[in-house]
Design an enzyme around this catalytic site. Structure first.
Site, PDB file in Angstrom:
ATOM      1  CG  ASP A   1      34.460   3.308  60.872  1.00 51.53           C
ATOM      2  OD1 ASP A   1      35.543   3.263  61.575  1.00 51.53           O
ATOM      3  OD2 ASP A   1      33.988   4.378  60.667  1.00 51.53           O
TER       4      ASP A   1
ATOM      5  CD  GLU B   1      37.203   4.415  57.178  1.00 54.30           C
ATOM      6  OE1 GLU B   1      36.383   4.473  56.383  1.00 54.30           O
ATOM      7  OE2 GLU B   1      38.020   5.366  57.365  1.00 54.30           O
TER       8      GLU B   1
END
Length: 398
Positions: free
Chosen positions: A13, A108
């Site tokens: 992330d 992500e």
């Protein structure tokens, strides 16, 4: 065949992605309290720096409230074109290295490296990939590794900012137990509040509840809650492809040159496609329109754009592309529109220039369409468009 318990799943992330990109563009912003979003009286926060979060600021908050909580914050309208560019850079680096990965949003990623421990340590490989991404893009990145997507995502959250965490096989419940239930991914505020009212505040307490009781309270979601509290998640890493698209087209019974009718049809098709994107929590970064003339010559024109799922943004682009493409002034047999380069993400991601009213308007529109059917709420200039153009049976996934 690798068992679910023997999988190795990495979650990566990009930390405060929009803020990090802005700091790359202007290094003077590093370490400053930053708010990204609409600066109007009804604007919303699309992203915020860690320096603002200690004041209670968070994304999706009204900008007016964020400014009250952190009056010294610098407000930036946002640049989705730049964010899209850096997202593609990271995607390409992962694509060059990873055996199987899923791009779950603009910032992500999940990577399946199951079986790699036999040849090369999974965590070591993940650490090297993380370093490569940060070196080549300048963006901070956090990472988690475990046997499944859910636990890895939670591990990434615990590793932030710009850290790494591994949860070994068999240690999932020990890792999750002390955490507040809000750490469980996709647990809504309403459900979390209900659980808190029941005295269930930690994952351990939730894990110790009988599954039958949870099912009786929450229905089928009760078993999902029980599984997550036990660190169980069998969902696969879905292979990523930038070629995935959604499209709609119509062939006319009689060829036409009625430009007003053609543009109304484009609007109706985009309304349908954009609603489907938001319904499936997806964004597009490429729009293509197609025209087939009466002599069967087919022409297309496309434009790469910042990620979006907004009707009003896509309609303007389609109309501009049509005006540039339709130059022969011949009768038209078919028109179509395709939205491609899809990623998962929420509508709020593109609200840098929009207001809180826009957010609420789209939420209200989508609620009505979900409840009563998407043809029940349409733009006035598409009133003459037939119902079949608006229906999902004219939508194709590619």
């Amino acid at each position: 065949m690798i068992n679910n318990e023997d999988r190795s799943i990495i979650h990566m992330d990009l930390d405060s992605f929009f803020v990090s990109v802005e700091c790359l563009i202007d290094s003077r912003l590093k370490g400053k309290p930053l708010l990204i979003g609409g600066n109007g009286g009804r604007g919303v926060v699309a992203s915020c720096s860690y320096e603002t979060r200690k004041f209670g600021v968070h994304s999706a908050m009204p900008m007016s409230l964020a400014k009250q909580l952190c009056p010294d914050a610098i407000i930036i309208s946002g640049d989705m074109e730049a964010y899209t560019k850096y997202s593609h850079m990271v995607t390409e680096i992962i694509s060059d290295s990873a055996p199987l990965f899923e791009k779950s949003s603009i910032d992500e990623f999940y990577i399946d490296v199951s079986g790699m421990d036999r040849f090369f340590g999974c965590f070591r490989w993940a650490k090297e990939l993380r370093q490569k991404i940060m070196k080549n893009t300048g963006l901070p990145l956090s990472m988690g590794l475990s046997t499944n997507k859910m636990v890895s995502k939670v591990a990434t959250g615990e590793a932030k900012p710009s850290g790494e965490k591994q949860v070994m096989k068999g240690m999932e419940t020990e890792f999750l137990d002390p955490m507040p239930i809000r750490k469980i991914p996709l647990l809504g505020n309403k459900t979390a509040g209900f659980l808190n009212d029941m005295g269930i505040r930690t994952v351990k307490i939730l894990r110790e509840m009988p599954v039958d009781m949870l099912v009786s309270i929450f229905g089928k979601n009760g078993r999902l809650l029980w599984n997550r509290a036990h660190g169980i998640d069998h969902s696969p890493v879905v292979p990523h492809t930038e070629r995935k698209s959604i499209s709609s087209e119509i062939t006319f019974d009689a060829d036409t040159i009625n430009v007003q009718k053609l543009k109304a049809l484009f609007v109706a098709m985009i309304e349908k496609l954009a609603f489907k994107l938001r319904k499936e929590k997806q964004l597009t970064s490429c729009i293509t329109i197609k025209i087939r003339y009466s002599d069967f010559e087919t022409v297309t024109r496309q434009k790469h754009i910042p990620y979006t799922s907004c009707d009003h943004t896509l309609i303007k682009l389609a109309e501009a592309l049509f005006d540039r493409l339709y130059d022969k002034r011949l009768l038209i047999r078919l028109i179509g529109v395709r939205l491609s380069h899809l990623v998962h993400g929420y509508y709020q991601i593109d609200l840098f220039d929009d207001t809180e009213e826009w957010v609420k308007l789209y939420q209200a529109m989508d609620h009505i369409k979900h409840k009563y059917g998407q043809e029940k709420l349409i733009r006035a200039n598409t009133l003459g468009v037939s119902r079949r153009v608006r229906m999902d049976n004219n939508v194709f996934m590619g």
